[in-house]
Design a protein around this motif. Sequence first.
Motif, PDB file in Angstrom:
ATOM      1  N   PRO A 565       0.821  -1.226   0.000  1.00 38.16           N
ATOM      2  CA  PRO A 565       0.000   0.000   0.000  1.00 38.16           C
ATOM      3  C   PRO A 565       0.847   1.265   0.000  1.00 38.16           C
ATOM      4  CG  PRO A 565      -0.060  -1.080   2.149  1.00 38.16           C
ATOM      5  CD  PRO A 565       0.637  -2.027   1.215  1.00 38.16           C
ATOM      6  N   GLU A 566       2.160   1.131   0.284  1.00 38.18           N
ATOM      7  CA  GLU A 566       3.057   2.285   0.245  1.00 38.18           C
ATOM      8  C   GLU A 566       3.520   2.608  -1.170  1.00 38.18           C
ATOM      9  OE1 GLU A 566       6.215   1.387   2.890  1.00 38.18           O
ATOM     10  OE2 GLU A 566       4.988   1.527   4.701  1.00 38.18           O
ATOM     11  N   ASP A 567       3.311   1.672  -2.108  1.00 41.13           N
ATOM     12  CA  ASP A 567       3.649   1.944  -3.497  1.00 41.13           C
ATOM     13  C   ASP A 567       2.795   3.105  -3.995  1.00 41.13           C
ATOM     14  OD1 ASP A 567       4.720   1.113  -6.260  1.00 41.13           O
ATOM     15  OD2 ASP A 567       2.545   1.061  -6.542  1.00 41.13           O
ATOM     16  N   PRO A 568       3.398   4.136  -4.597  1.00 39.10           N
ATOM     17  CA  PRO A 568       2.625   5.332  -4.983  1.00 39.10           C
ATOM     18  C   PRO A 568       1.455   5.025  -5.914  1.00 39.10           C
ATOM     19  CG  PRO A 568       4.974   5.765  -5.131  1.00 39.10           C
ATOM     20  CD  PRO A 568       4.829   4.306  -4.866  1.00 39.10           C
ATOM     21  N   MET A 569       1.671   4.157  -6.909  1.00 38.59           N
ATOM     22  CA  MET A 569       0.589   3.874  -7.841  1.00 38.59           C
ATOM     23  C   MET A 569      -0.520   3.078  -7.155  1.00 38.59           C
ATOM     24  SD  MET A 569      -0.704   4.427 -10.730  1.00 38.59           S
ATOM     25  CE  MET A 569       0.647   5.168 -11.639  1.00 38.59           C
ATOM     26  N   THR A 570      -0.156   2.148  -6.288  1.00 40.60           N
ATOM     27  CA  THR A 570      -1.169   1.388  -5.551  1.00 40.60           C
ATOM     28  C   THR A 570      -1.991   2.326  -4.674  1.00 40.60           C
ATOM     29  OG1 THR A 570       0.206  -0.607  -5.532  1.00 40.60           O
ATOM     30  CG2 THR A 570      -1.551  -0.474  -3.892  1.00 40.60           C
ATOM     31  N   ALA A 571      -1.311   3.232  -3.969  1.00 39.12           N
ATOM     32  CA  ALA A 571      -2.026   4.179  -3.111  1.00 39.12           C
ATOM     33  C   ALA A 571      -2.968   5.052  -3.932  1.00 39.12           C
ATOM     34  CB  ALA A 571      -1.017   5.050  -2.363  1.00 39.12           C
ATOM     35  N   ALA A 572      -2.527   5.472  -5.120  1.00 37.74           N
ATOM     36  CA  ALA A 572      -3.381   6.295  -5.981  1.00 37.74           C
ATOM     37  C   ALA A 572      -4.592   5.511  -6.472  1.00 37.74           C
ATOM     38  CB  ALA A 572      -2.574   6.815  -7.167  1.00 37.74           C
TER      39      ALA A 572
END
Length: 655
Positions: A565-572
């Motif tokens: 969930p810390e991955d930027p694209m995943t969070a977006a």
Amino acid sequence: MTITLLEDLARLKSTKSQRLYQHLLGQAGPVAQKIDGFTARVQQIEMAAMIADAIKRKKNVLIEAGTGTGKTFAYLLPVLQARERAIVSTGSKTLQDQLFHHDIPLIVATLDWPIKVALLKGRNNYLCPQRLENSISMIRKDNDSRLLPDLIAVREWWQQTTTGDLTELADLQGASIGSLITATADNCLGGDCPKVSECPVYQARARAQEADLVVVNHHLLFADMALKEEGFGSLLPEVGTIVVDEAHQIIDVARRFFGERFSSQQLVALCRDIRVELLNFGNDDIALQLASENLGAVVRLLIAEFEKTPTELELDQLLGEPAIALRIDEVDLALGQLIASLAPAAVRSGSFAHCYSRALRLADYLALLTEAGTDDDNIHWLERQTQGFTLHLSPISIATLLEAEFASDKSWVLTSATLSVANEFTHFKRYLGLVDIQERIFESPFCFVKQVKAHIPQDLPLPGTDRHTRLLVHYCMPLIRSHNGRTFFLFTSYRALRIAREIFEAHVDLPILVQGSMAKPKLLAQFRETPGCTLLATNSFWEGVDVRGADLRCLIIDKLPFSSPEDPMTAAQFKAVIAAGGNAFFDHAVPEAAIALKQGFGRLIRQESDKGLFVLGDPRVNTRRYGKLFLNSLPEMEWLESSEQAVNYLENLHE
């Protein structure tokens, strides 16, 4: 009850397309006569007929074709039978070469008309003769003999090759000369290059424009779409059909090409190219030389500053850090000074003029990518690399960007072995914006119930901790020792891989290979040659790796492959799903992980003779309500309850 191929075929609708492909792909047909060991499959025949009808009616199709279906021949044959220009896009350059050099010639040999086929890759796959000569000249003037032998070897190869495709230079893959002998969109001189008439890139593109069938990879396909979106000329010819193989990869690829990027490597390459051109003029422009050296120095300082920052911070937070902001200002100032020094030099040569244009463009991108924040439509993120970084501004949704392409007057064939989640295409269609499309799942002809047993280790803690990794590895040791075949041990993180490696190295009787210890092709070759070997690897080995013939008997996956969930694209993506009224975990994280798990599982069984044990070190599939979705996305197979049963199965696997 066993159903024979003839019984399966008898149940097919007797349409014109189905009769044709029953003949072409049947056991007594022309394909079987040309290809040794060919096996007719009803799934392959039905898939080919479906694609043929879609091409004829200019419709789009979405097809999941299980392992062993023979999907490559199932799309190649109707595409070639249609006798109109087409593109086939694959997930990797390795698959491109497999198609061009092996699969397509086999199918073409069954046809009675000439077909022009072209292979087209990105710029970095072809030699740039001008940059090769510039690099040799620069290294000789610097009296640097370390790379000179490799560059001379490349020049000798260049005098013999007919393609300029660097894949032919397998012996030099480990040498760090790639950037010295290839061009990028930034530094290519185009029509102004003195060697444009012999340029492999331009020659490959010319062949592609004349071909009936062009084989590309996803990166080139979406680079071409992005260019057309911006109003630039197309790299690829206009065609009637586009086949996208390994289509599960295209969501991530498309996001990259429909966004904006700025990298430290672009600045480093600019400074290097200025230095090469200065050498050609005898280093007579001290101001330009100092400006170039200064930019290189401040870029290195910015790289070092990014390396010191916490990885969990988002890019917009990092840009607000005083130390990062200071370094960016220094780069901006140094780039401005370089532009000022390049302006008078631009009239001296085409190379200086091109460097001047590049510097102006990079200044614009630097301003855009260091000032823009995340909005509702885009995600602003940092990609960290070894000795470098890339700043991205990527669209969260690509559905609207691709809508016009899928609604065009051509046929799109999207296929892969892993597109559905629990037999539904909802997730994939939503992210690509696919509406008016025919869809079908062709099950694998393999009998997984007979070929695979599965096991979830008992009494493991929840995954995501070092303790889970250690206990799982120790639990699996008896399983690995119980057979004399080979084992794939796949991990969802590099940290887990490192822990496993330490434990395995303490057991000197178990031969192991570890991802990253050597080039991937060499690693897989050694894996095939080493009896009883265990390969420890992470996500790059979850797909596109075929170890057929290696006697792979055990596949272990440490846990369900949820994205961080810390991955930027995943969070977006999470934010976008929530904003649309959905559930981020169940609508995005679970389907993504289910598809990834199917990819990992697909390494085990590659042919009818394969048998093995699948171990999933994650008890959540039995205890969480989303567990059934993962199990329903995998083939039907027997799940063994105890380690004793699993050991016994492996011990007796080939008796």
